[in-house]
Design an enzyme around this catalytic site. Sequence first.
Site, PDB file in Angstrom:
ATOM      1  CG  LEU A  88      15.895  42.208  78.924  1.00  0.00           C
ATOM      2  CD1 LEU A  88      15.091  43.146  78.121  1.00  0.00           C
ATOM      3  CD2 LEU A  88      15.487  42.477  80.480  1.00  0.00           C
ATOM      4  CG  HIS A 144      14.007  39.647  82.133  1.00  0.00           C
ATOM      5  ND1 HIS A 144      15.108  39.074  82.007  1.00  0.00           N
ATOM      6  CD2 HIS A 144      14.068  39.849  83.362  1.00  0.00           C
ATOM      7  CE1 HIS A 144      15.853  39.181  83.232  1.00  0.00           C
ATOM      8  NE2 HIS A 144      15.233  39.804  84.109  1.00  0.00           N
ATOM      9  NE  ARG A 193      22.790  37.089  90.921  1.00  0.00           N
ATOM     10  CZ  ARG A 193      21.860  37.808  91.193  1.00  0.00           C
ATOM     11  NH1 ARG A 193      20.554  37.309  91.390  1.00  0.00           N
ATOM     12  NH2 ARG A 193      22.336  38.885  91.740  1.00  0.00           N
ATOM     13  N   GLY A 252      17.950  44.058  83.353  1.00  0.00           N
ATOM     14  CA  GLY A 252      18.565  43.721  82.045  1.00  0.00           C
ATOM     15  C   GLY A 252      19.079  42.345  81.694  1.00  0.00           C
TER      16      GLY A 252
END
Length: 281
Positions: free
Chosen positions: A33, A37, A187, A31
């Site tokens: 996203l 992704h 991140r 997730g």
Amino acid sequence: MDVVRSLEAFRRLRRSWPDQGPEVCLVPTMGALHAGHLSLVEAARKRSDRVVASIFVNPTQFAPGEDFERYPRPLDRDLKELERLGVGAVLVPEACEMYPAGHRTQVLVEGLGRKLCGLSRPTHFQGVATVVLKLFHLVRPRAAFFGQKDAQQSILIRRIVRDLDLDVEVVVCPTVREQDGLAVSSRNRYLSPEERKAAPVLFRSLQWARREVARGERRAPVLLAGVQRCLGAEARVRVDYVALVDPVDLEPVDRLEGKSLLALAAFIGTTRLIDNTWLIP
Ligand code: AMP
């Protein structure tokens, strides 16, 4: 779009899809996203009208003290994005159902999981391997889509597929980057503005190595030292590892003789980022 939380409900949905229908394509994610992704979802959608995405922040791939608790979980936004891209079903399992009391089985890919990122995250790849195999059994995809950004992960999954005779095609999509070269990552949001400014040095150091290879350099120690030097130019960067390895068994190579993986991990402040590139002589 079906959003399914219980495993039994997902199995029921999966059983309702005819074998002769569109190929089932799986995009596993945690997730939060982002463009990386979404590029996997788009690749899967190009191939099939039956794309399943999974969103699961898998606790077993985080070590104590890592960012499991504070990992972002913007579920509503994620679901909107997936719906917009034409995903057919999203599996959002609960940890208590994925790992009920008494869960004991782990998938261990000997060797591969203890190299590169596995040196500083010794339990990480066991967690990844186990959850991906569980997702493969639940979803029974014809193809599963992963990002080159996590190169070790896709190499490990290819090995599981080969070793355990799984009938799943592993598709690895290119790393999506910000304009300044930083690999897009959930991140990156942990970086302070100053750290964010320093972060593209990871990509620049990989680019330096590619240029050296294009100019004829083949000696791994020279390439690795040069990458370390590039990274060292940024005071905020603390290198975890830089390695030049064989793309199948992740063994270090001394000389660039075939297509090899140049991979690195570095802390910027307290945030650990990874990146990699292929080097081809
Ligand atoms: P994660 O949610 O971090 O587990 O990532 C889910 C999938 O997205 C993995 O296969 C990652 O390799 C892939 N991915 C993450 N970042 C990127 C990126 N910048 N470009 C391409 N794929 C990515």
